[in-house]
Enzyme design. Structure first.
Site, mmCIF file in Angstrom:
data_model
loop_
_atom_site.group_PDB
_atom_site.id
_atom_site.type_symbol
_atom_site.label_atom_id
_atom_site.label_comp_id
_atom_site.label_asym_id
_atom_site.label_seq_id
_atom_site.Cartn_x
_atom_site.Cartn_y
_atom_site.Cartn_z
ATOM 1 N N GLU A 63 0.833 -1.269 0.058
ATOM 2 C CA GLU A 63 -0.003 -0.078 0.075
ATOM 3 C C GLU A 63 0.772 1.335 -0.024
ATOM 4 O O GLU A 63 0.618 2.069 -0.660
ATOM 5 C CB GLU A 63 -0.892 -0.040 1.097
ATOM 6 C CG GLU A 63 -1.824 1.201 1.418
ATOM 7 C CD GLU A 63 -2.966 1.226 0.433
ATOM 8 O OE1 GLU A 63 -3.518 0.248 0.302
ATOM 9 O OE2 GLU A 63 -3.086 2.386 -0.238
ATOM 10 N N ARG A 182 -5.511 -15.400 1.555
ATOM 11 C CA ARG A 182 -6.255 -14.591 1.858
ATOM 12 C C ARG A 182 -7.196 -14.265 0.730
ATOM 13 O O ARG A 182 -6.699 -14.268 -0.348
ATOM 14 C CB ARG A 182 -5.692 -13.462 2.451
ATOM 15 C CG ARG A 182 -7.004 -12.335 3.035
ATOM 16 C CD ARG A 182 -6.598 -10.976 2.693
ATOM 17 N NE ARG A 182 -6.557 -10.639 1.467
ATOM 18 C CZ ARG A 182 -5.997 -9.371 0.870
ATOM 19 N NH1 ARG A 182 -5.617 -8.481 1.953
ATOM 20 N NH2 ARG A 182 -5.856 -8.971 -0.211
ATOM 21 N N HIS A 243 -8.946 -3.583 6.513
ATOM 22 C CA HIS A 243 -7.880 -2.641 5.503
ATOM 23 C C HIS A 243 -8.757 -1.229 5.485
ATOM 24 O O HIS A 243 -10.035 -1.403 4.870
ATOM 25 C CB HIS A 243 -7.757 -3.076 4.185
ATOM 26 C CG HIS A 243 -6.941 -2.153 3.183
ATOM 27 N ND1 HIS A 243 -5.658 -2.374 3.410
ATOM 28 C CD2 HIS A 243 -7.101 -1.266 2.383
ATOM 29 C CE1 HIS A 243 -4.979 -1.478 2.385
ATOM 30 N NE2 HIS A 243 -6.151 -0.803 1.711
ATOM 31 N N HIS A 340 -3.051 23.005 32.880
ATOM 32 C CA HIS A 340 -2.525 21.566 32.639
ATOM 33 C C HIS A 340 -1.438 21.348 33.157
ATOM 34 O O HIS A 340 -1.143 20.478 33.756
ATOM 35 C CB HIS A 340 -2.630 21.291 31.075
ATOM 36 C CG HIS A 340 -3.764 21.381 30.103
ATOM 37 N ND1 HIS A 340 -3.915 20.400 29.037
ATOM 38 C CD2 HIS A 340 -5.065 21.771 30.446
ATOM 39 C CE1 HIS A 340 -5.299 20.414 28.602
ATOM 40 N NE2 HIS A 340 -5.996 21.240 29.273
#
Lengths: 428, 428
Positions: A63, A182, A243, A340
């Site tokens: 990818e 797969r 995915h 904070h």
């Protein structure tokens, strides 16, 4: 071969039989120092959940090669493959050997590295591609075909019957070669539900190791994901891989939802690189899962290697690590607002859900702005080895805020203001 | 005053009474050219959902000022406020006037701009802060106090009873000044559920316009979000605002989940800038919601102004827009893999869930890599005004892939290969 699932393959096995119930730190838990391990938002019966038992299929080399900027030469591919293996991913997926002669050679080289991770390649669902894949020596072949009406009409032009016929043929061949297989639909969320369930059921019966669900266009929401994976979990006995593209900013949350619904494998890439704006980023998924399933993630993955892994890939494709990247973004552990900073100094869990030291990183409390509070300045005064009363710290804080109202301050500017004030105090 | 809710304020009104049922493009719908407006993953009874009826509280000038790199001078604040107003956000939230003298002046200036958006300021829940806020001329005061055991112990040290007493006093004062008031807990997901429901119920009875739920540490998941907001929706009659940090990459998905559960307002900042790695980014939320609720989002927000708004803020805080930013990342609409490019050229909906032209942007099909397919090259050949047969295009595609196996190619490299091949063909 089949990771988390060794149930029967008749396609009728309910999910609960093949997926162990979740552990004490199951999905929805919000752990933090001193917190109980359950929360009111946790379902007590997450039998399907795999948040404590998932595998990563790392696709930076497949990818990721579809990312606009990506050009991986052989050396770079080998370096990335080794770095991923060192991080501890379960699978490494590489570009189809059919794409180009070099892709074929590189795929073989990566298979020969002897990595702990299994090597997969992702090919179109046809015999020619599958043969070429097996020839490379991969541990598994990831077959993919478009099943949405869009892709059937504008991409390959095949009917569902033809898709199923071809799929079964190719699956049988890959299995006969002793290799994992797969089968994934493409654009699963825009495919007809009955069509893809029928197809998944048929390939499950044919003995695939995993079926894949792909949000190819990045439009799925966590709820759509939960519903589809949950339905599929009741239909197939094999593993379920998911995915998710990130076009609508939900790729990490969708991965979590999929695991909650019984998915077993999540596809990632480093920094999420991929087609368009990419897929679930490995680092962001780690951020999510280290909160949801801390024991599992910290014991399995080499989290301290994340930053260098991301830097390696960012360099290879010539991008900057996004300023807002979870964990490794430059300000992920920077605290600025007065209220904070005060609490963080007393107990980091107050404003941190992730301990930066798990990733070999440190926090930073900013004291250079108009919203700085005196507690943070007091801590800096102590770091500088100066002695001041609280009243004096409050006074110098007011001076810092006054300067910060006029121009941006660097840390040494602030230190100068503190030292100069301290000098005045001492000389009085 | 109270946006989507004009029900009674006795705290017992069920959500369904105060929130309209969702419309035809309700939550979960996955619209696309030629697709039906429902999907198998959509719940047909989303009575609580506000995905088609939500408001944005844009906090770049408050939360965004807590970003490590942020220093906004007055001119920058005014520019950003006007740009946000032009985009069409419902509210603009600015830094507490108590933070510094300049913050006080700037808050007043922004209130005097006469924007369509309402101006809010976010202050600690005490009378001094509230008075200073009202003095600035804001349309609304956002009160906040920490309710988790962490924050009660390490931040302000107050008990729940004391918090409630102070809250009711401050709320009464703000209301008496004819100004909107919101009461928010901080770190809501790590607060005791019964504690915060008790508190929210009390402030709802006291007549607040909104209660706020804040995932201050960024650890909430979509499911935790749905469960908490859904529960709260049954307890209070007023509007519900949600604020999500992005530490675990779920801030966009959590916003969607909150709206599905009946929340009415979502906090955003441009590019998500804020404490640590920030909050729900305005642009990513638009990407998500333009898919979930296309009519609502396209009719309400000036989407074509998103890119310049992000550029303005990125310049102001000296950051790059992340490469993987939804919509405006440099490659958000770049298509590269052969099978993607082929289908995209035939019908963009095949691999795009968002039409780039909605945001004034265009797509790009890459043809410079080893994973290029011949259909994309054919399209480029036509763009270049050259004539080739399909066989010839396949042959030149092989040449491009061969070169791309050796080194990265720019678009003009590829064009040169095509032109040179064409010349050879013509001369034969």
């Amino acid at each position: 071969m089949c990771g988390t699932c060794d149930g029967d393959k008749n396609g009728a096995a309910p999910a609960a039989a093949t997926n162990p119930p979740s552990q004490s730190t199951a999905n929805g838990v919000y752990p933090a120092q001193g917190q109980p391990k359950t929360s009111p938002y946790q379902s007590v019966q997450d039998y399907l959940s795999n948040v404590n038992n998932f595998k990563i299929i790392e696709s930076t080399l497949r990818e990721g090669e579809q990312f606009a900027n990506a050009f991986f030469d052989t050396e770079t591919k080998l370096k990335i493959a080794k770095a991923l293996d060192n991080f501890g991913v379960d699978y490494i997926e590489v570009t189809s050997p059919v794409s180009s002669p070099q892709s074929f050679e590189d795929c073989k080289r990566i298979c020969q590295l002897g990595l702990k991770a299994k090597v997969l390649t992702h090919v179109r669902c046809n015999m020619d591609d599958a043969r070429k894949a097996v020839e490379c020596g991969v541990d598994g072949v990831d077959l993919v075909i478009g099943t949405s009406s869009f892709l059937r009409e504008y991409s390959h032009g095949k009917s569902m019957e033809m898709i199923q016929k071809i799929a079964l043929e190719v699956i049988e061949y890959v299995k006969s070669q002793g290799v994992e297989v797969r089968f994934s639909s493409e654009d699963s969320f825009r495919s007809d539900l009955v069509d893809i369930l029928t197809l998944y059921k048929a390939v499950d019966r044919a003995g695939v190791n995993r079926v894949g669900v792909a949000d190819t266009v990045g439009g799925a929401s966590p709820r759509m994901t939960y519903d589809l994976v949950r339905t599929l979990r009741g239909v197939v006995g094999c593993d379920i891989e998911c995915h998710f593209h990130d076009d609508t900013g939900c790729s990490v949350a969708n991965a979590l939802s999929a695991l909650e619904a019984g998915a077993t494998h999540i596809d990632t890439s480093v920094l999420g690189i991929g087609e368009r704006n990419g897929i679930t980023p490995l680092g962001a998924l780690m951020a999510r899962m280290v909160v949801t399933a801390p024991e599992y993630v910290t014991s399995k993955y080499n989290l301290k290697a994340l930053k260098s892994l991301e830097e390696l890939v960012a360099d290879s494709v010539q991008i900057n690590i996004p300023f807002n990247n979870p964990i490794t973004g430059f300000c992920a552990f920077t605290h600025k607002a007065g209220i904070h900073a005060k609490a963080i100094l007393a107990n980091p869990s107050t404003y941190e859900i992730i301990d930066p030291s798990l990733f070999g990183l440190t926090r930073y409390v900013s004291i250079n702005s108009r919203i700085t509070g005196w507690n943070a300045v007091k801590s800096r005064v102590e770091q500088l080895g100066l002695k001041m009363t609280d009243e004096q710290v409050k006074e110098v804080t007011a001076k810092i805020k006054q300067m910060a109202d006029i121009r941006p301050l660097a840390i040494d500017d602030t230190d100068s203001i503190i030292r100069s004030y301290h000098l005045d105090v001492v000389q009085q």
